[in-house]
Design an enzyme around this catalytic site. Structure first.
Site, PDB file in Angstrom:
ATOM      1  N   GLU A 164       0.793  -1.231   0.000  1.00 46.68           N
ATOM      2  CA  GLU A 164       0.000   0.000   0.000  1.00 46.68           C
ATOM      3  C   GLU A 164       0.827   1.284   0.000  1.00 46.68           C
ATOM      4  O   GLU A 164       0.836   2.036   0.977  1.00 46.68           O
ATOM      5  CB  GLU A 164      -0.964   0.020   1.202  1.00 46.68           C
ATOM      6  CG  GLU A 164      -1.989  -1.089   1.157  1.00 46.68           C
ATOM      7  CD  GLU A 164      -3.107  -0.911   2.190  1.00 46.68           C
ATOM      8  OE1 GLU A 164      -2.999  -0.021   3.040  1.00 46.68           O
ATOM      9  OE2 GLU A 164      -4.079  -1.678   2.128  1.00 46.68           O
ATOM     10  N   GLU A 356      -5.593  -8.658   0.854  1.00 44.30           N
ATOM     11  CA  GLU A 356      -6.195  -8.316   2.143  1.00 44.30           C
ATOM     12  C   GLU A 356      -7.670  -8.018   1.926  1.00 44.30           C
ATOM     13  O   GLU A 356      -8.038  -7.322   0.979  1.00 44.30           O
ATOM     14  CB  GLU A 356      -5.595  -7.041   2.754  1.00 44.30           C
ATOM     15  CG  GLU A 356      -4.270  -7.196   3.415  1.00 44.30           C
ATOM     16  CD  GLU A 356      -3.814  -5.898   4.101  1.00 44.30           C
ATOM     17  OE1 GLU A 356      -4.672  -5.113   4.555  1.00 44.30           O
ATOM     18  OE2 GLU A 356      -2.601  -5.687   4.153  1.00 44.30           O
TER      19      GLU A 356
HETATM   20  C1  NOJ Z   1      -4.195  -2.227   5.278  1.00 45.53           C
HETATM   21  C2  NOJ Z   1      -2.841  -2.590   5.797  1.00 45.53           C
HETATM   22  O1  NOJ Z   1      -2.028  -3.241   4.891  1.00 45.53           O
HETATM   23  C3  NOJ Z   1      -2.904  -3.312   7.130  1.00 45.53           C
HETATM   24  O2  NOJ Z   1      -1.683  -3.096   7.734  1.00 45.53           O
HETATM   25  C4  NOJ Z   1      -4.086  -2.791   7.930  1.00 45.53           C
HETATM   26  O3  NOJ Z   1      -4.067  -3.244   9.237  1.00 45.53           O
HETATM   27  C5  NOJ Z   1      -5.354  -3.225   7.239  1.00 45.53           C
HETATM   28  N1  NOJ Z   1      -5.342  -2.795   5.855  1.00 45.53           N
HETATM   29  C6  NOJ Z   1      -6.638  -2.749   7.898  1.00 45.53           C
HETATM   30  O4  NOJ Z   1      -6.687  -1.377   7.906  1.00 45.53           O
END
Ligand code: NOJ
Length: 453
Positions: A164, A356
């Site tokens: 990200e 994710e």
């Molecule tokens: C994005 C991130 O990669 C992760 O670190 C985070 O905890 C989750 N999404 C939820 O926000």
């Protein structure tokens, strides 16, 4: 249509969010250590990852839980400063051994390790030398990648370069909500963009040239996917265009700012006009490096994007009244997984992996000693059905990774948000499998068939 047998069912976590042991066994500080310790940290309750889930000391127990859930893959990140304490100097053998042992434990349990090289915890030593602003970061990242590849690629096949970029630059250096809590101008953000892209490309090259096992490489971006208002071609085209728009102010958070360079070898249309002379320049060799082929499109997707301006114009003001939301107010929009898979495949032409997706919920241990989380089960069933429908429509799907394996440090909002399939009591470090963990076990065992029962 049944899923391919090799469809990857996984769960994910990240070093700073779960490991703890922030200063043990030679680990150097990262920007998350330094700045969550500062008086000015905006993180809720002043929470830190100092102990987190104490995963560093509980690897065997945690891998046993992964095994109980029956996951096929575990996506985890490496703390750069655990392996190279100041980011550029000597390697810390104990840090490297920690990850090597984790990989061995996973493989012994029949679980595929998937490594993310950069999940936001930049070594403080690198940040002190200018971090993403310093062009040398590309060679520091190159060397770090080589150290990890040399040590682990005999056993590791799956690699994610960066996680990200939208968020680590957007929240870390633009809105100031994430470490190092800075608010910088476009001029500097553009310099950082260039170095992030070059670091990604360089890491891909290092992995391709040095991996001892044929590697599968991707990165794990996030970004706004818009859902069409109806089934018409016109509505679909409108949603598609908005999902890849270069929209000036929001560029750092967009899909196209990052994925067009990486997959198409160019910045999105409109960028040059918007930034003028500040626009970063790349040589032909640099473009080739950045856009070297990847094996799939990883994406972290939780909720659909809404055009707030349009909603306001149609009297809806602040989103949809009373719509379903998770415990951290993210709208529950399952179709976002269908449209993400479709739009990303159409544009970037590689199989899609959800790297994710998950649901923050109000989870606690109930009187019967169990953690009942029907919301998460319902949420994930809906999202997975939508994702698998994309497969039925001919989109190649590489896998689905639930975020998160266990509750953990959720960055700016600390420990309040619980995303895990496993509940963590942060006072005792006791882990409890939630109902959703058993539910996911059945989904995996049936290769998705149980989702339709
Ligand atoms: C994005 C991130 O990669 C992760 O670190 C985070 O905890 C989750 N999404 C939820 O926000």
């Amino acid at each position: 249509m049944p899923l391919p047998k090799d469809f990857i069912w996984g769960v994910a976590g990240a070093s700073y969010q779960v490991e703890g042991a922030w200063n043990e066994d030679g680990k150097g500080p990262s920007i998350w250590d330094t700045y969550t310790h500062s008086r000015q940290s905006p993180v809720r309750h002043h929470d830190t990852g100092d102990i987190a889930c104490d995963h560093y000391h509980r690897v065997k127990e945690d891998v046993a839980l992964l095994s109980e859930i029956g996951v096929k893959a575990y996506r985890f990140s490496i703390s750069w400063s655990r392996v190279i304490p100041d980011g550029i100097g000597e390697v810390n053998p104990k840090g490297l051994a920690f990850y090597s042992d984790l990989v061995d434990e996973l493989l012994a349990a029949g679980i595929e390790p998937m490594i993310t090289l950069y999940h936001w915890d930049m070594p403080q030593g690198i940040f002190d030398r200018g971090g993403w602003m310093n062009p040398d970061i590309v060679s520091w990242f190159e060397r770090y990648t080589k150290v990890i590849v040399d040590a682990l690629s005999d056993r590791v096949k799956y690699w994610f370069t960066i996680n990200e970029p939208q968020i680590f630059l957007g929240l870390g250096y633009y809105t100031g909500a994430h470490a190092p809590f800075l608010k910088m101008c476009d001029r500097d953000l553009l310099v950082m963009t260039k170095h992030v892209l070059l670091s990604h490309g360089t890491a891909v090259k290092v992995i391709r040239e040095n991996a001892k096992t044929a590697p599968k490489i991707a990165y794990a971006p996030t970004g706004p996917t818009f859902i069409p208002d109806n089934d018409s071609e016109e509505a679909i085209e409108k949603a598609r265009a908005k999902s890849f728009a270069f929209d000036g102010d929001g560029y750092l958070f967009s899909n196209s700012w990052w994925s067009d360079p990486i997959f198409l070898g160019r910045f999105p249309e409109g960028a040059k006009e918007f930034f003028g002379d500040d626009m970063p320049e790349f040589t032909k060799e640099e473009w080739d490096l950045i856009s070297a082929p990847l094996d799939f499109y990883g994406c972290n997707i939780y909720t659909a994007m809404r055009d707030m301006k349009e909603l306001a114009a149609s009297d809806a003001k602040d989103g949809l009244v009373g719509e379903p939301i998770t415990a951290i107010n993210w709208a529950i929009t399952p179709d976002v997984l269908y449209w993400s898979a479709r739009f990303f495949y159409e544009r970037y032409k590689v199989p899609v992996m959800i790297t994710e997706n998950g649901c923050a919920n109000v989870d606690y241990v109930h009187l019967d000693g169990k953690v009942h989380d029907p919301q998460r089960i319902d949420f994930t069933t809906r999202y997975l059905r939508a994702f698998l429908k994309a497969g039925e429509d001919g989109i190649p799907l590489a896998g689905y990774i639930y975020w998160s394996f266990m509750d953990n440090f959720e960055w700016g909002i600390g420990y309040d948000a619980r995303f895990g399939l496993v509940h963590v009591n942060y006072q005792t470090q006791k882990r409890t499998l939630k109902d959703s963990a058993y539910w996911y076990r059945d989904v995996i065992a049936s290769n998705g068939e149980s989702l339709w029962k």
